[in-house]
Design a protein around this motif. Structure first.
Motif, PDB file in Angstrom:
ATOM      1  N   HIS A  14     -26.663  16.123  62.111  1.00 54.23           N
ATOM      2  CA  HIS A  14     -27.769  15.532  62.874  1.00 54.23           C
ATOM      3  C   HIS A  14     -27.749  14.008  62.726  1.00 54.23           C
ATOM      4  CE1 HIS A  14     -29.780  15.195  59.001  1.00 54.23           C
ATOM      5  NE2 HIS A  14     -29.643  16.497  58.804  1.00 54.23           N
ATOM      6  N   VAL A  92     -25.332   7.745  48.444  1.00 53.09           N
ATOM      7  CA  VAL A  92     -25.964   8.927  49.067  1.00 53.09           C
ATOM      8  C   VAL A  92     -27.352   8.518  49.511  1.00 53.09           C
ATOM      9  CG1 VAL A  92     -24.890  10.961  47.977  1.00 53.09           C
ATOM     10  CG2 VAL A  92     -26.700   9.709  46.775  1.00 53.09           C
ATOM     11  N   GLY A  93     -28.053   9.437  50.162  1.00 51.63           N
ATOM     12  CA  GLY A  93     -29.402   9.152  50.642  1.00 51.63           C
ATOM     13  C   GLY A  93     -30.404   9.054  49.499  1.00 51.63           C
ATOM     14  N   TRP A  96     -31.813  11.444  46.703  1.00 59.03           N
ATOM     15  CA  TRP A  96     -31.117  11.652  45.427  1.00 59.03           C
ATOM     16  C   TRP A  96     -31.366  10.500  44.436  1.00 59.03           C
ATOM     17  CZ3 TRP A  96     -29.088  16.276  44.618  1.00 59.03           C
ATOM     18  CH2 TRP A  96     -28.751  17.053  45.729  1.00 59.03           C
ATOM     19  N   SER A 119     -33.753  17.016  58.913  1.00 55.21           N
ATOM     20  CA  SER A 119     -32.874  17.550  57.861  1.00 55.21           C
ATOM     21  C   SER A 119     -32.238  18.838  58.375  1.00 55.21           C
ATOM     22  CB  SER A 119     -33.666  17.847  56.580  1.00 55.21           C
ATOM     23  OG  SER A 119     -34.356  19.057  56.720  1.00 55.21           O
ATOM     24  N   SER A 121     -32.209  21.586  56.960  1.00 50.33           N
ATOM     25  CA  SER A 121     -33.149  22.698  56.736  1.00 50.33           C
ATOM     26  C   SER A 121     -34.098  22.815  57.923  1.00 50.33           C
ATOM     27  CB  SER A 121     -33.977  22.483  55.474  1.00 50.33           C
ATOM     28  OG  SER A 121     -33.123  22.278  54.396  1.00 50.33           O
ATOM     29  N   ARG A 124     -32.281  24.242  60.852  1.00 50.22           N
ATOM     30  CA  ARG A 124     -32.097  25.690  60.679  1.00 50.22           C
ATOM     31  C   ARG A 124     -33.408  26.436  60.916  1.00 50.22           C
ATOM     32  NH1 ARG A 124     -28.393  24.137  56.250  1.00 50.22           N
ATOM     33  NH2 ARG A 124     -30.121  24.155  54.786  1.00 50.22           N
TER      34      ARG A 124
HETATM   35  N1  CTP Z   1     -29.376  12.320  54.826  1.00 56.23           N
HETATM   36  C1  CTP Z   1     -30.099  11.222  55.309  1.00 56.23           C
HETATM   37  N2  CTP Z   1     -31.157  11.432  56.127  1.00 56.23           N
HETATM   38  C2  CTP Z   1     -31.525  12.682  56.489  1.00 56.23           C
HETATM   39  C3  CTP Z   1     -30.803  13.801  56.030  1.00 56.23           C
HETATM   40  C4  CTP Z   1     -29.717  13.569  55.191  1.00 56.23           C
HETATM   41  O1  CTP Z   1     -29.786  10.094  54.989  1.00 56.23           O
HETATM   42  N3  CTP Z   1     -32.578  12.836  57.284  1.00 56.23           N
HETATM   43  C5  CTP Z   1     -28.255  12.078  53.929  1.00 56.23           C
HETATM   44  C6  CTP Z   1     -28.421  12.738  52.567  1.00 56.23           C
HETATM   45  O2  CTP Z   1     -29.218  11.914  51.715  1.00 56.23           O
HETATM   46  C7  CTP Z   1     -27.004  12.849  52.094  1.00 56.23           C
HETATM   47  C8  CTP Z   1     -26.219  13.102  53.388  1.00 56.23           C
HETATM   48  O3  CTP Z   1     -27.094  12.704  54.452  1.00 56.23           O
HETATM   49  O4  CTP Z   1     -26.557  11.635  51.544  1.00 56.23           O
HETATM   50  C9  CTP Z   1     -25.829  14.559  53.526  1.00 56.23           C
HETATM   51  O5  CTP Z   1     -26.997  15.327  53.382  1.00 56.23           O
HETATM   52  P1  CTP Z   1     -27.108  16.911  53.450  1.00 56.23           P
HETATM   53  O6  CTP Z   1     -27.652  17.422  52.180  1.00 56.23           O
HETATM   54  O7  CTP Z   1     -25.863  17.476  53.966  1.00 56.23           O
HETATM   55  O8  CTP Z   1     -28.220  17.025  54.636  1.00 56.23           O
HETATM   56  P2  CTP Z   1     -29.728  17.497  54.674  1.00 56.23           P
HETATM   57  O9  CTP Z   1     -30.170  17.397  56.095  1.00 56.23           O
HETATM   58  O10 CTP Z   1     -30.556  16.784  53.655  1.00 56.23           O
HETATM   59  O11 CTP Z   1     -29.547  19.035  54.302  1.00 56.23           O
HETATM   60  P3  CTP Z   1     -30.565  20.132  53.697  1.00 56.23           P
HETATM   61  O12 CTP Z   1     -31.793  20.098  54.559  1.00 56.23           O
HETATM   62  O13 CTP Z   1     -29.796  21.426  53.766  1.00 56.23           O
HETATM   63  O14 CTP Z   1     -30.845  19.713  52.278  1.00 56.23           O
END
Ligand code: CTP
Length: 446
Positions: A14, A92-93, A96, A119, A121, A124
């Motif tokens: 996304h 990373v984002g 974390w 996200s 999630s 999904r």
């Molecule tokens: N990330 C981001 N902004 C978002 C979603 C994700 O900056 N809105 C960043 C995360 O911090 C990470 C990277 O993208 O560094 C990959 O994240 P990932 O865990 O694959 O994605 P999520 O959408 O956070 O997945 P989930 O909802 O399954 O936790």
């Protein structure tokens, strides 16, 4: 050249991911993206990704932002990667924030603000949930309800049984004693009624256009199971045997190893499943409410045999100690199978106890799975020379039920039986139950 590395799952890519990758790339000259393997995600509790590793890799590749893609397979790998690939910046984002500070020892750590409002999630969860109804009263229904909570995209909505469930897990579920009523409210059913009713319940659900996950055996005769699969096929529905063992990663892997010659040629398989907890030897038990040893245990015990040797056995014999023959309740049954290429035994009991282990004997070594092998996270490959022995461990959550629900939901979604338990295996299991019920080739112990 400044090398940057970042990690993620990247399921259903996304714009939050893309923005992260763009900013990560801008931090240096060369961007390495680590994408988590399916197994690693499983151990992290991310079990129902919508896309396979290959699909996720392809999606990241298609952004054109990554100079290099690597796979993240184990805890602690980040340190290895940073050193090996000579990385300058780890990023990373901000979800974390603080978590990866320990990497400061190896490179610079940068947390980039996470994009708000999106996200994987969420993506999904936006999809319409698969509404599942429970059918019957067997004890595993509460486990199923609990485990379904870990799987997004599914929702247990109601229950059909002759009496309402009193278990706390079931209190909030819609209850009905009218099967058609339940069927009108769901997309799929999980059948845990008494084995003699499975066929009836499967058939009605399929005719009503509902997908079916059914505790094994799904019918009492070969003809019935053929009919069920035929209806499912005609109506484009999923009909799946619920044998949770099939969905344990350790089990899947050991079967692959047995088939790939790791222990030479397989000549014998011995599977034992017993329990006295739900015993049938207790005085005063209402036997009509109990699954016999054969239905309760034999489907799981026969699984490795049919998956390794196939279903074309040449001969089989039953040795049975009945606890109550009129009610078809066996306290103990042993089945000997003869195949052209090997032999196998199944020992199942609810009225006797033995070590619940699985041994697959090969010409070069053997696979040993300690009790209780049917919910295993661990096995060993053992050889004459003990130094060659190998041990394998794979995460198993919720006895495999969680993964079974994921597999079922995925099968429904992609309209394809992902065949952890193939149609021929399901049919062969039913065939054995049919022959047992007919007392074919049976020696009764007295
Ligand atoms: N990330 C981001 N902004 C978002 C979603 C994700 O900056 N809105 C960043 C995360 O911090 C990470 C990277 O993208 O560094 C990959 O994240 P990932 O865990 O694959 O994605 P999520 O959408 O956070 O997945 P989930 O909802 O399954 O936790």
């Amino acid at each position: 050249m400044v090398k940057v590395i970042t990690y993620g799952t990247y399921d259903m890519l996304h714009y939050g991911h893309i923005r992260l990758l763009e900013r990560a790339k801008a931090l240096g000259d060369y961007l390495i993206v680590g994408i988590t393997s399916d197994d690693y995600d499983k151990t992290r509790g991310k079990i129902n990704l919508q896309q396979s590793l290959m699909e996720r890799v392809e999606a990241v590749k298609a952004t054109g932002l990554a100079d290099e893609i690597i796979i993240e397979e184990y805890e602690g790998q980040k340190i290895d990667d940073i050193r090996r690939l000579d990385v300058d910046i780890f990023t990373v984002g901000s979800d974390w924030e603080g978590y990866f500070d320990y990497l400061n020892e190896y490179c610079k750590v940068v947390y980039l603000p996470r994009t708000q409002g999106v996200s994987s999630s969420d993506v999904r969860a936006e999809k319409r949930k698969l509404r599942i109804g429970l059918v019957g009263t067997a004890i595993f229904r509460t486990k199923f309800v609990n485990e379904a909570k870990y799987v997004n995209g599914v929702e247990v909505v109601g229950i059909y049984a002759t009496t309402p469930g009193i278990e706390p897990e079931l209190i909030n579920l819609y209850y009905t004693d009218n099967y058609d009523d339940l069927l009108s409210k769901v997309d799929a059913v999980y059948i845990i009624s008494k084995p003699e009713n499975h066929y009836k319940h499967c058939k009605a659900a399929l005719i009503a256009g509902k997908h079916v996950l059914c505790e094994s055996p799904m019918a009492y005769t070969r003809e019935q199971s053929k009919e069920l699969f035929q209806i499912a096929e005609e109506k484009n529905l999923i009909l799946m045997d619920a044998i949770k063992t099939a969905y344990s990663t350790a089990y899947e892997r050991l079967i692959l190893m047995a088939k790939s010659g790791k222990i030479g040629r397989v000549v014998s398989i011995d599977a034992v499943c017993t329990s006295l907890r739900d015993g049938i030897s207790i005085e005063g038990t209402d036997l009509s409410k109990k699954w016999n040893s054969m239905c309760g245990w034999a489907p799981a015990a026969m699984l490795p045999i049919f998956q390794v040797f196939g279903t074309d056995y040449r001969n089989k014999v039953f040795y049975t100690l009945f606890q109550n023959k009129e009610e078809n309740v066996d306290a103990f049954t042993k089945i000997d199978f003869v195949y052209p290429q090997g032999v196998a035994t199944v020992k199942v009991a609810k009225g006797a106890k033995a070590e619940g282990e699985l041994i697959i004997t090969g010409t070069k070594g053997y696979i040993y799975v300690p009790a209780p092998w049917w919910k295993t996270d661990y096995f060993e490959i053992r050889y004459e020379n003990q130094e060659d022995n190998k041990r394998f461990f794979y995460q198993l959550d919720g006895e495999g039920i969680r993964y079974e629900i994921v597999a079922f939901a995925k099968a429904v979604e992609c309209n394809r039986n992902l065949s952890y338990v193939s149609k021929s295996t399901s049919e062969a299991i039913v065939g054995i139950i049919e022959d047992f019920n007919k007392r074919l080739n049976m020696t009764e112990l007295t």
